[in-house]
Design a protein around this motif. Structure first.
Motif, PDB file in Angstrom:
ATOM      1  N   ALA A 173       7.597  17.084  -4.578  1.00 10.94           N
ATOM      2  CA  ALA A 173       6.467  16.589  -5.371  1.00 10.94           C
ATOM      3  C   ALA A 173       5.585  15.604  -4.613  1.00 10.94           C
ATOM      4  CB  ALA A 173       6.984  15.924  -6.645  1.00 10.94           C
ATOM      5  N   SER A 174       6.188  14.777  -3.772  1.00  9.10           N
ATOM      6  CA  SER A 174       5.440  13.669  -3.165  1.00  9.10           C
ATOM      7  C   SER A 174       5.417  13.688  -1.648  1.00  9.10           C
ATOM      8  CB  SER A 174       6.033  12.326  -3.631  1.00  9.10           C
ATOM      9  OG  SER A 174       6.050  12.236  -5.037  1.00  9.10           O
ATOM     10  N   GLY A 175       6.221  14.567  -1.042  1.00  6.98           N
ATOM     11  CA  GLY A 175       6.307  14.601   0.408  1.00  6.98           C
ATOM     12  C   GLY A 175       7.524  13.841   0.913  1.00  6.98           C
ATOM     13  N   LEU A 176       7.765  13.926   2.205  1.00  5.15           N
ATOM     14  CA  LEU A 176       8.909  13.273   2.827  1.00  5.15           C
ATOM     15  C   LEU A 176       8.656  11.776   2.938  1.00  5.15           C
ATOM     16  CD1 LEU A 176      11.661  13.622   4.242  1.00  5.15           C
ATOM     17  CD2 LEU A 176      10.397  13.992   6.377  1.00  5.15           C
ATOM     18  N   PRO A 177       9.551  10.947   2.397  1.00  5.38           N
ATOM     19  CA  PRO A 177       9.324   9.495   2.458  1.00  5.38           C
ATOM     20  C   PRO A 177       9.289   8.965   3.892  1.00  5.38           C
ATOM     21  CG  PRO A 177      11.008  10.025   0.843  1.00  5.38           C
ATOM     22  CD  PRO A 177      10.751  11.280   1.621  1.00  5.38           C
ATOM     23  N   ASP A 178       8.610   7.864   4.054  1.00  4.47           N
ATOM     24  CA  ASP A 178       8.648   7.132   5.311  1.00  4.47           C
ATOM     25  C   ASP A 178       9.843   6.184   5.344  1.00  4.47           C
ATOM     26  OD1 ASP A 178       5.751   7.682   6.588  1.00  4.47           O
ATOM     27  OD2 ASP A 178       5.609   7.541   4.408  1.00  4.47           O
ATOM     28  N   VAL A 179      10.225   5.684   4.172  1.00  5.63           N
ATOM     29  CA  VAL A 179      11.326   4.738   4.045  1.00  5.63           C
ATOM     30  C   VAL A 179      12.204   5.167   2.869  1.00  5.63           C
ATOM     31  CG1 VAL A 179      11.980   2.333   3.608  1.00  5.63           C
ATOM     32  CG2 VAL A 179       9.915   2.842   4.912  1.00  5.63           C
ATOM     33  N   VAL A 180      13.506   5.240   3.096  1.00  6.25           N
ATOM     34  CA  VAL A 180      14.469   5.492   2.022  1.00  6.25           C
ATOM     35  C   VAL A 180      15.404   4.294   1.961  1.00  6.25           C
ATOM     36  CG1 VAL A 180      16.380   6.941   1.224  1.00  6.25           C
ATOM     37  CG2 VAL A 180      14.359   8.003   2.267  1.00  6.25           C
ATOM     38  N   ILE A 181      15.438   3.625   0.814  1.00  7.08           N
ATOM     39  CA  ILE A 181      16.263   2.429   0.657  1.00  7.08           C
ATOM     40  C   ILE A 181      17.367   2.727  -0.350  1.00  7.08           C
ATOM     41  CG2 ILE A 181      16.316  -0.014   0.046  1.00  7.08           C
ATOM     42  CD1 ILE A 181      13.349  -0.166   0.743  1.00  7.08           C
TER      43      ILE A 181
ATOM     44  N   GLY B 225       0.775  -1.228   0.000  1.00  9.03           N
ATOM     45  CA  GLY B 225       0.000   0.000   0.000  1.00  9.03           C
ATOM     46  C   GLY B 225       0.805   1.276   0.000  1.00  9.03           C
ATOM     47  N   TYR B 226       2.092   1.178  -0.234  1.00  6.20           N
ATOM     48  CA  TYR B 226       2.949   2.359  -0.279  1.00  6.20           C
ATOM     49  C   TYR B 226       2.895   3.021  -1.654  1.00  6.20           C
ATOM     50  CZ  TYR B 226       5.442   1.415   4.118  1.00  6.20           C
ATOM     51  OH  TYR B 226       5.775   1.230   5.442  1.00  6.20           O
ATOM     52  N   ARG B 227       3.023   4.339  -1.663  1.00  7.53           N
ATOM     53  CA  ARG B 227       3.387   5.038  -2.886  1.00  7.53           C
ATOM     54  C   ARG B 227       4.883   4.828  -3.113  1.00  7.53           C
ATOM     55  NH1 ARG B 227       3.109  10.577  -1.946  1.00  7.53           N
ATOM     56  NH2 ARG B 227       3.161  10.101   0.281  1.00  7.53           N
ATOM     57  N   LEU B 228       5.316   4.938  -4.356  1.00  2.78           N
ATOM     58  CA  LEU B 228       6.707   4.679  -4.687  1.00  2.78           C
ATOM     59  C   LEU B 228       7.351   5.902  -5.330  1.00  2.78           C
ATOM     60  CD1 LEU B 228       6.347   1.153  -6.352  1.00  2.78           C
ATOM     61  CD2 LEU B 228       6.945   1.642  -3.969  1.00  2.78           C
ATOM     62  N   ALA B 229       8.599   6.144  -4.959  1.00  3.54           N
ATOM     63  CA  ALA B 229       9.466   7.073  -5.681  1.00  3.54           C
ATOM     64  C   ALA B 229      10.707   6.265  -6.040  1.00  3.54           C
ATOM     65  CB  ALA B 229       9.834   8.275  -4.823  1.00  3.54           C
ATOM     66  N   LEU B 230      10.853   5.957  -7.317  1.00  3.80           N
ATOM     67  CA  LEU B 230      11.896   5.041  -7.776  1.00  3.80           C
ATOM     68  C   LEU B 230      12.969   5.806  -8.533  1.00  3.80           C
ATOM     69  CD1 LEU B 230       9.602   2.131  -9.039  1.00  3.80           C
ATOM     70  CD2 LEU B 230      10.548   2.517  -6.740  1.00  3.80           C
TER      71      LEU B 230
ATOM     72  N   CYS C  83       3.239   6.027  -8.352  1.00  9.53           N
ATOM     73  CA  CYS C  83       4.655   5.754  -8.617  1.00  9.53           C
ATOM     74  C   CYS C  83       5.264   6.890  -9.426  1.00  9.53           C
ATOM     75  CB  CYS C  83       4.805   4.435  -9.377  1.00  9.53           C
ATOM     76  SG  CYS C  83       6.518   4.011  -9.787  1.00  9.53           S
ATOM     77  N   SER C  84       6.230   7.582  -8.836  1.00 10.31           N
ATOM     78  CA  SER C  84       7.010   8.576  -9.574  1.00 10.31           C
ATOM     79  C   SER C  84       8.390   7.999  -9.840  1.00 10.31           C
ATOM     80  CB  SER C  84       7.124   9.883  -8.780  1.00 10.31           C
ATOM     81  OG  SER C  84       7.787   9.669  -7.548  1.00 10.31           O
ATOM     82  N   VAL C  85       8.968   8.363 -10.971  1.00  7.78           N
ATOM     83  CA  VAL C  85      10.283   7.872 -11.368  1.00  7.78           C
ATOM     84  C   VAL C  85      11.211   9.068 -11.542  1.00  7.78           C
ATOM     85  CG1 VAL C  85      11.610   6.632 -13.117  1.00  7.78           C
ATOM     86  CG2 VAL C  85       9.317   5.835 -12.479  1.00  7.78           C
ATOM     87  N   LEU C  86      12.369   8.985 -10.918  1.00  7.40           N
ATOM     88  CA  LEU C  86      13.369  10.043 -11.019  1.00  7.40           C
ATOM     89  C   LEU C  86      14.626   9.452 -11.634  1.00  7.40           C
ATOM     90  CD1 LEU C  86      12.013  10.280  -7.803  1.00  7.40           C
ATOM     91  CD2 LEU C  86      12.790  12.586  -8.322  1.00  7.40           C
TER      92      LEU C  86
END
Length: 258
Positions: free
Chosen positions: A77-85, A27-32, A54-57
């Motif tokens: 654009a998407s806000g501060l992530p909860d998880v950065v991997i 259920g997470y949004r993704l920033a890839l 899903c946003s792609v950078l």
């Protein structure tokens, strides 16, 4: 914007894609983030991931300006992530007797070490201000002891382990968790050309399931699978002479271009 957000580098293949899919299913949004942004967009469409989820950078973690800018763009654009991997990494063998391989070593450190720190940099202060977050570094069991022909990769992953330990101490009282994940052998493009046995070889999807649970729990350090953790501890405890004898005849990691 109400769903949690996972920011993942190295998302064009292997572990990055497996973890992206696992977080999407949770259920997470993704920033890839990947050098080949178009490929990641095509992959996300093929998986049925809606563009609004899903946003792609496009950025190379070796380019400090580009990767830190990608982090700031994600926040805007998407806000501060909860998880950065910080998953992006390379694995190539070197022979220190060969001059050209020094450049391979430089590239390995720039990707696996500087790239990881640059990935985290835009998020540390705002996560600390918020009081929550997960910063996840993908290390490797190869960082526990050096292996023949694998000096650059083993050294880089040993540095990842120490760096994350330092960062964990710095952020200990902030509410931001630093998680060190050490994969064993996973069936990805990085391991496809290995010329030696790979015990407890895992599929990326199985790794992603276990990594997700580890990250969610905020566990500080975990080897996946656990069997490789046992092997790693035993190898670390061996005297140098015995360890060296065990490696006699072991095939070297392939060099770039081999």
């Amino acid at each position: 914007m109400t769903a949690p957000l996972a920011y993942i580098t190295g998302a064009s293949s292997g572990l990055g894609q497996a973890m992206a899919l696992r977080y999407h299913r949770a259920g997470y949004r993704l920033a890839l983030v990947a050098r080949r942004g178009a490929e990641v967009e095509a992959w996300a469409r093929a998986q049925g991931i809606a563009p609004e989820h899903c946003s792609v950078l496009a950025a190379d973690v070796r380019d400090i300006d580009a990767i830190t800018a990608a982090g700031r763009a994600c926040i805007a654009a998407s806000g501060l992530p909860d998880v950065v991997i910080a998953n992006a990494g390379i694995s190539l063998g070197i022979d220190t007797a060969i001059f050209e391989d020094l450049e391979v070593m430089r590239r390995t450190y720039e990707t696996n070490n500087i790239g990881m720190a640059a990935t985290f940099q835009p998020f540390i202060a705002p996560m600390r201000d918020r009081g929550t977050g997960r910063l996840v570094g993908i290390a490797s069991v190869a960082g526990i002891r050096g292996l023949p022909g694998h000096g650059a990769y083993c050294a880089s992953k040993a540095a990842v382990i120490s760096y994350l330990e330092s960062l964990r101490g710095e952020l200990r009282a902030s509410g931001v968790r630093v998680v060190t994940v050490l994969p064993g052998y996973i069936a990805t493009p990085l391991t496809a050309q290995n010329r030696y046995s790979m015990p407890f070889l895992m599929q990326p999807e199985d790794f992603a399931d276990r990594a997700f649970d580890t990250i969610t729990a905020g566990t500080s350090y975990r080897v996946i699978p656990w069997q490789m953790g046992v092997v790693a501890r035993l190898m670390r405890a061996l005297p140098n002479g015995l360890f060296d004898r065990l490696l006699v005849g072991r095939a070297r990691k392939h060099r770039a271009g081999e």
